[in-house]
Design an enzyme around this catalytic site. Sequence first.
Site, PDB file in Angstrom:
ATOM      1  N   ASP A   1      70.520  81.779  10.371  1.00  0.00           N
ATOM      2  CA  ASP A   1      69.708  80.740   9.734  1.00  0.00           C
ATOM      3  C   ASP A   1      70.480  79.425   9.786  1.00  0.00           C
ATOM      4  O   ASP A   1      71.687  79.407  10.017  1.00  0.00           O
ATOM      5  CB  ASP A   1      69.380  81.153   8.294  1.00  0.00           C
ATOM      6  CG  ASP A   1      68.066  80.559   7.796  1.00  0.00           C
ATOM      7  OD1 ASP A   1      67.637  79.522   8.339  1.00  0.00           O
ATOM      8  OD2 ASP A   1      67.481  81.132   6.853  1.00  0.00           O
TER       9      ASP A   1
ATOM     10  N   GLU B   1      60.924  84.531   3.718  1.00  0.00           N
ATOM     11  CA  GLU B   1      62.206  84.024   3.232  1.00  0.00           C
ATOM     12  C   GLU B   1      62.037  82.774   2.392  1.00  0.00           C
ATOM     13  O   GLU B   1      62.696  82.609   1.369  1.00  0.00           O
ATOM     14  CB  GLU B   1      63.129  83.744   4.435  1.00  0.00           C
ATOM     15  CG  GLU B   1      64.592  83.521   4.049  1.00  0.00           C
ATOM     16  CD  GLU B   1      64.916  82.080   3.681  1.00  0.00           C
ATOM     17  OE1 GLU B   1      66.003  81.843   3.121  1.00  0.00           O
ATOM     18  OE2 GLU B   1      64.095  81.190   3.940  1.00  0.00           O
ATOM     19  N   GLU B   2      61.143  81.877   2.827  1.00  0.00           N
ATOM     20  CA  GLU B   2      61.002  80.589   2.126  1.00  0.00           C
ATOM     21  C   GLU B   2      60.461  80.750   0.705  1.00  0.00           C
ATOM     22  O   GLU B   2      60.530  79.813  -0.081  1.00  0.00           O
ATOM     23  CB  GLU B   2      60.098  79.633   2.930  1.00  0.00           C
ATOM     24  CG  GLU B   2      60.685  79.184   4.262  1.00  0.00           C
ATOM     25  CD  GLU B   2      61.916  78.281   4.129  1.00  0.00           C
ATOM     26  OE1 GLU B   2      62.322  77.972   3.007  1.00  0.00           O
ATOM     27  OE2 GLU B   2      62.468  77.919   5.187  1.00  0.00           O
TER      28      GLU B   2
ATOM     29  N   HIS C   1      64.375  70.953   5.768  1.00  0.00           N
ATOM     30  CA  HIS C   1      63.142  70.915   4.956  1.00  0.00           C
ATOM     31  C   HIS C   1      62.573  69.491   4.924  1.00  0.00           C
ATOM     32  O   HIS C   1      62.062  69.030   3.908  1.00  0.00           O
ATOM     33  CB  HIS C   1      63.379  71.442   3.533  1.00  0.00           C
ATOM     34  CG  HIS C   1      63.435  72.946   3.489  1.00  0.00           C
ATOM     35  ND1 HIS C   1      63.146  73.679   2.348  1.00  0.00           N
ATOM     36  CD2 HIS C   1      63.732  73.860   4.436  1.00  0.00           C
ATOM     37  CE1 HIS C   1      63.273  74.972   2.605  1.00  0.00           C
ATOM     38  NE2 HIS C   1      63.634  75.101   3.872  1.00  0.00           N
TER      39      HIS C   1
ATOM     40  N   ASP D   1      63.992  75.421  10.772  1.00  0.00           N
ATOM     41  CA  ASP D   1      64.336  76.448   9.780  1.00  0.00           C
ATOM     42  C   ASP D   1      63.153  77.390   9.663  1.00  0.00           C
ATOM     43  O   ASP D   1      62.135  77.024   9.079  1.00  0.00           O
ATOM     44  CB  ASP D   1      64.659  75.763   8.449  1.00  0.00           C
ATOM     45  CG  ASP D   1      64.856  76.737   7.307  1.00  0.00           C
ATOM     46  OD1 ASP D   1      65.036  77.936   7.570  1.00  0.00           O
ATOM     47  OD2 ASP D   1      64.813  76.291   6.141  1.00  0.00           O
TER      48      ASP D   1
ATOM     49  N   HIS E   1      64.055  84.392   9.994  1.00  0.00           N
ATOM     50  CA  HIS E   1      62.706  84.409   9.406  1.00  0.00           C
ATOM     51  C   HIS E   1      61.720  83.521  10.156  1.00  0.00           C
ATOM     52  O   HIS E   1      62.062  82.404  10.555  1.00  0.00           O
ATOM     53  CB  HIS E   1      62.744  84.055   7.912  1.00  0.00           C
ATOM     54  CG  HIS E   1      63.226  82.682   7.562  1.00  0.00           C
ATOM     55  ND1 HIS E   1      62.375  81.617   7.440  1.00  0.00           N
ATOM     56  CD2 HIS E   1      64.465  82.203   7.274  1.00  0.00           C
ATOM     57  CE1 HIS E   1      63.069  80.539   7.094  1.00  0.00           C
ATOM     58  NE2 HIS E   1      64.338  80.860   6.991  1.00  0.00           N
TER      59      HIS E   1
HETATM   60 ZN   LIG Z   1      65.790  79.313   6.539  1.00  0.00          ZN
END
Ligand SMILES: [Zn+2]
Length: 361
Positions: free
Chosen positions: A253, A232-233, A333, A198, A81
């Site tokens: 991922d 995706e997030e 994150h 990410d 993503h």
């Molecule tokens: Zn991810």
Amino acid sequence: MRTDDRLTDYIVEQVVRLVKTPSLAGHTDKAISYVEEELSRAGVKHRRTGRGALLATLDGRAPSDGERRAQPGPHRALTAHVDTLGAMVKEPGKDGSLLFTPVGGYALATVEGEYVTVETGAGKLFRGTILLDEPSAHVSKKVTEAKREFENMRIRLDAEVRNEKDLAKLGVAVGDYVHFDPRCEVTETGFIKTRHLDDKAGVACLLGALKALADSGLRPRLTTHFLFSTSEEVGFGASAGIPPEVGELVAVDMGTVGKGQESDEYSVCICAKDSTGPFDYALRRRLVKLCRSQKIPYRVDVYPFYGSDAAAAVRAGLDAVTGLFGPGINASHNLERTHRKALAATVRLVLAYVEPGGGKR
Ligand SMILES: [Zn+2]
């Protein structure tokens, strides 16, 4: 096929370019256009899906004498993503600051002090900083004591704004996107530390695999689709765009590095189970076998708080088995970091998985 240092250099370069290309859910066009150009340069055919994701397809090769089969197997798909974490203006503050709402999930402690760019509806860009509403240590004790919540966090805009009217005059309004500075740095020791690894690290690994396949002229054993998803997030990810012929979907991922985790920053991390349940056992064992036979550094791990494109696709009704692997990412994150060894291992597993062959050698 080349899976050497030069391919890893290419992937690192792609990571750097991608993290510097803002792409929040709902506003991913720049990153998708970037991937599009990169695919065109490599001569890979692709198309945009209805939701604005990008689907590249490599036709499978005809079976050679050694691998005769009655009919071609089901298609395979890999997905990564392009969307990342960020924020959106929720409310103009009375003092000219901005209240914001998150895009994607993160703890406020991980973004406090971050420099940001606010993008207005007219396309004007303003710099700013995420701070507590009373951030000065000489004025308030709040800075050491307050629990950080969206109600007491603000964006301090780098413009002469004293009230809501001043914001309006600049064209800054509710719904404006807020992009976090990636703070990208590639160290001489081989680390890539930056926000948005990410899943831009995953996207870069897929680009690396596609480039290696294109350069070598080899084709995957089965027709293989590469989906660059865009939301995706926020939970949708690959819920659409996977062709119905796909019988196996692998999300590329991040692996979760941390206390009690097997994953590390130097390996490709294969997920056995995440928050949504176990991945297909046979597929997972096949991935492990590929790592072992090709001496790819790998880890198998369980991710405690994690969902992916694969889960989004299954929830949307995809009738296929799923798997997940990717580079181990430290401080996910948050201020993320990985090592080029993890990117190299990931692209090698992607290439092993597609079983390249035929063509010019
Ligand atoms: Zn991810």
